[in-house]
Design a protein around this motif. Structure first.
Motif, PDB file in Angstrom:
ATOM      1  N   SER A  83       6.976  -6.645 -13.651  1.00 28.54           N
ATOM      2  CA  SER A  83       5.618  -6.119 -13.811  1.00 28.54           C
ATOM      3  C   SER A  83       5.324  -5.160 -12.661  1.00 28.54           C
ATOM      4  N   ILE A  84       5.050  -3.903 -12.999  1.00 23.46           N
ATOM      5  CA  ILE A  84       4.792  -2.852 -12.016  1.00 23.46           C
ATOM      6  C   ILE A  84       3.369  -2.351 -12.211  1.00 23.46           C
ATOM      7  N   MET A  85       2.563  -2.447 -11.165  1.00 21.85           N
ATOM      8  CA  MET A  85       1.151  -2.085 -11.235  1.00 21.85           C
ATOM      9  C   MET A  85       0.953  -0.565 -11.069  1.00 21.85           C
ATOM     10  N   PRO A  86      -0.313  -0.077 -11.118  1.00 26.10           N
ATOM     11  CA  PRO A  86      -0.550   1.365 -11.092  1.00 26.10           C
ATOM     12  C   PRO A  86      -0.058   2.056  -9.820  1.00 26.10           C
ATOM     13  N   ASN A  87       0.347   3.311 -10.001  1.00 26.01           N
ATOM     14  CA  ASN A  87       0.654   4.232  -8.906  1.00 26.01           C
ATOM     15  C   ASN A  87       1.749   3.745  -7.968  1.00 26.01           C
ATOM     16  N   VAL A  88       2.709   3.056  -8.525  1.00 25.78           N
ATOM     17  CA  VAL A  88       3.890   2.642  -7.766  1.00 25.78           C
ATOM     18  C   VAL A  88       4.913   3.781  -7.792  1.00 25.78           C
ATOM     19  N   ASP A  89       5.622   3.960  -6.693  1.00 25.78           N
ATOM     20  CA  ASP A  89       6.642   5.009  -6.586  1.00 25.78           C
ATOM     21  C   ASP A  89       7.981   4.356  -6.260  1.00 25.78           C
ATOM     22  N   LEU A  90       8.918   4.444  -7.203  1.00 28.59           N
ATOM     23  CA  LEU A  90      10.280   3.952  -6.981  1.00 28.59           C
ATOM     24  C   LEU A  90      11.195   5.148  -6.759  1.00 28.59           C
ATOM     25  N   GLY A  91      11.787   5.236  -5.592  1.00 23.32           N
ATOM     26  CA  GLY A  91      12.675   6.350  -5.277  1.00 23.32           C
ATOM     27  C   GLY A  91      13.991   6.283  -6.035  1.00 23.32           C
ATOM     28  N   GLY A  92      14.738   7.365  -5.986  1.00 24.00           N
ATOM     29  CA  GLY A  92      15.998   7.440  -6.700  1.00 24.00           C
ATOM     30  C   GLY A  92      16.966   6.343  -6.299  1.00 24.00           C
ATOM     31  N   THR A  94      -0.065  -2.636  -6.792  1.00 20.37           N
ATOM     32  CA  THR A  94      -0.616  -1.283  -6.891  1.00 20.37           C
ATOM     33  C   THR A  94      -0.311  -0.441  -5.653  1.00 20.37           C
ATOM     34  N   GLY A  95       0.169   0.775  -5.894  1.00 21.20           N
ATOM     35  CA  GLY A  95       0.368   1.741  -4.817  1.00 21.20           C
ATOM     36  C   GLY A  95       1.554   1.477  -3.912  1.00 21.20           C
ATOM     37  N   ALA A  96       2.399   0.524  -4.251  1.00 22.43           N
ATOM     38  CA  ALA A  96       3.573   0.259  -3.417  1.00 22.43           C
ATOM     39  C   ALA A  96       4.598   1.383  -3.546  1.00 22.43           C
ATOM     40  N   THR A  97       5.382   1.560  -2.499  1.00 23.08           N
ATOM     41  CA  THR A  97       6.453   2.557  -2.482  1.00 23.08           C
ATOM     42  C   THR A  97       7.762   1.865  -2.123  1.00 23.08           C
ATOM     43  N   ILE A  98       8.778   2.099  -2.941  1.00 14.57           N
ATOM     44  CA  ILE A  98      10.115   1.585  -2.665  1.00 14.57           C
ATOM     45  C   ILE A  98      11.003   2.792  -2.395  1.00 14.57           C
ATOM     46  N   LEU A  99      11.511   2.906  -1.173  1.00 17.02           N
ATOM     47  CA  LEU A  99      12.273   4.095  -0.795  1.00 17.02           C
ATOM     48  C   LEU A  99      13.625   4.154  -1.508  1.00 17.02           C
ATOM     49  N   ILE A 121       6.046  -7.846  -4.268  1.00 18.20           N
ATOM     50  CA  ILE A 121       5.773  -6.767  -3.312  1.00 18.20           C
ATOM     51  C   ILE A 121       4.272  -6.494  -3.346  1.00 18.20           C
ATOM     52  N   GLY A 122       3.600  -6.649  -2.202  1.00 13.69           N
ATOM     53  CA  GLY A 122       2.148  -6.521  -2.151  1.00 13.69           C
ATOM     54  C   GLY A 122       1.662  -5.103  -2.349  1.00 13.69           C
ATOM     55  N   ALA A 123       0.399  -4.973  -2.762  1.00 10.98           N
ATOM     56  CA  ALA A 123      -0.226  -3.666  -2.998  1.00 10.98           C
ATOM     57  C   ALA A 123      -0.170  -2.809  -1.736  1.00 10.98           C
ATOM     58  N   GLY A 124       0.194  -1.540  -1.907  1.00  9.85           N
ATOM     59  CA  GLY A 124       0.222  -0.592  -0.810  1.00  9.85           C
ATOM     60  C   GLY A 124       1.396  -0.731   0.138  1.00  9.85           C
ATOM     61  N   SER A 125       2.291  -1.648  -0.131  1.00  7.24           N
ATOM     62  CA  SER A 125       3.426  -1.869   0.763  1.00  7.24           C
ATOM     63  C   SER A 125       4.457  -0.751   0.640  1.00  7.24           C
ATOM     64  N   VAL A 126       5.211  -0.568   1.717  1.00  5.99           N
ATOM     65  CA  VAL A 126       6.309   0.403   1.725  1.00  5.99           C
ATOM     66  C   VAL A 126       7.580  -0.352   2.088  1.00  5.99           C
ATOM     67  N   GLY A 164      11.320 -13.310  -1.963  1.00  2.01           N
ATOM     68  CA  GLY A 164      10.119 -13.779  -1.293  1.00  2.01           C
ATOM     69  C   GLY A 164       8.961 -12.868  -1.602  1.00  2.01           C
ATOM     70  N   THR A 165       7.881 -13.010  -0.831  1.00  5.37           N
ATOM     71  CA  THR A 165       6.708 -12.153  -0.958  1.00  5.37           C
ATOM     72  C   THR A 165       6.641 -11.253   0.268  1.00  5.37           C
ATOM     73  N   PHE A 166       6.502  -9.950   0.033  1.00  2.78           N
ATOM     74  CA  PHE A 166       6.579  -8.961   1.103  1.00  2.78           C
ATOM     75  C   PHE A 166       5.329  -8.087   1.094  1.00  2.78           C
ATOM     76  N   PHE A 167       4.858  -7.755   2.306  1.00  5.46           N
ATOM     77  CA  PHE A 167       3.631  -6.961   2.401  1.00  5.46           C
ATOM     78  C   PHE A 167       3.649  -6.131   3.677  1.00  5.46           C
ATOM     79  N   GLY A 168       3.040  -4.937   3.584  1.00  4.25           N
ATOM     80  CA  GLY A 168       2.845  -4.112   4.765  1.00  4.25           C
ATOM     81  C   GLY A 168       3.639  -2.829   4.737  1.00  4.25           C
ATOM     82  N   ASN A 169       3.501  -2.040   5.847  1.00  2.00           N
ATOM     83  CA  ASN A 169       4.201  -0.780   6.011  1.00  2.00           C
ATOM     84  C   ASN A 169       4.751  -0.712   7.435  1.00  2.00           C
TER      85      ASN A 169
END
Length: 214
Positions: free
Chosen positions: A152-161, A173-178, A189-194, A203-208
């Motif tokens: 399940s992927i929430m809005p405005n998530v960015d998954l890199g190549g 929401t808004g998470a980025t996976i490099l 993966i928590g909202a807004g995390s990078v 596990g559960t991961f959060f932050g930048n």
């Protein structure tokens, strides 16, 4: 992939919460789909009462009938995975997918059963998406990404190549996976995390940058 929702059929949405109702609204307003929604199945239908949709309740999730065409509108990855496995054991159940008319899909990208893509999602080339995975508004999926089942992927998530997302992962929401990062199964993966590097243990991961909090 192009014919994922263009064969005219009656479908039942499994899940009557916010996600199920969103799917209902997008299908109702999508000129390109020929789906006809006959109603919802859920064990908790309070939101149908709230929005005047109680007459569309067809029964509980356990009452899915043989030969029914269903679309899974459930966000919880573990519950969705269990439901998907149970549906596969029933006779002649078709688990339908839905791709909104505004979604952009690159060449050589392939989807499993029951994939749901909301408006403005962008899928690059050579992407693989597994069964019963849901991607919400405006998310961007880079080239050569591999996404497993019941994600399940929430809005405005960015998954890199080259990102790999294993089964039953939730991305807020808004998470980025490099690029090139791997997320193991059952992670959150928590909202807004990078996420800047691959995760070795679920596990559960959060932050930048994202760190394990549970």
């Amino acid at each position: 992939m192009a014919d994922i929702q263009y064969n005219s059929k009656e479908i039942v949405i499994l899940g009557a919460g916010g996600l199920g109702r969103e799917i209902h609204s997008w299908i109702q307003n999508d000129k390109n789909t020929t789906y006809r929604i006959s109603g919802f199945r859920d064990d908790n239908f309070s939101s149908l009462d709230m929005y005047g949709l109680r007459d569309m309740l067809l029964g509980s999730l356990s009452s899915v009938e043989d030969r029914e065409n269903v679309l899974i509108g459930i966000m919880d990855c573990d519950f969705k995975s269990s439901l998907f496995e149970n549906l596969k054991k029933k006779n002649q159940i078709e688990i339908c997918g839905y791709i909104h008319e505004s979604v952009i899909v690159g060449i050589r990208s392939n989807f499993g059963e029951g994939v749901v893509l909301f408006p403005k999602v962008v899928i690059s080339c050579d992407v693989e998406i597994g069964d019963a995975t849901f991607i919400n508004l405006g998310s961007q999926i880079g080239h050569d990404v591999r996404i497993g089942n019941c994600v399940s992927i929430m809005p405005n998530v960015d998954l890199g190549g080259g990102v790999v997302i294993e089964d039953n992962v939730f991305i807020g929401t808004g998470a980025t996976i490099l690029p090139g990062v791997k997320i193991p199964e059952n992670s959150r993966i928590g909202a807004g995390s990078v996420v800047v590097k691959s995760i070795k243990k679920s596990g559960t991961f959060f932050g930048n940058p994202a760190r394990k909090i549970f």
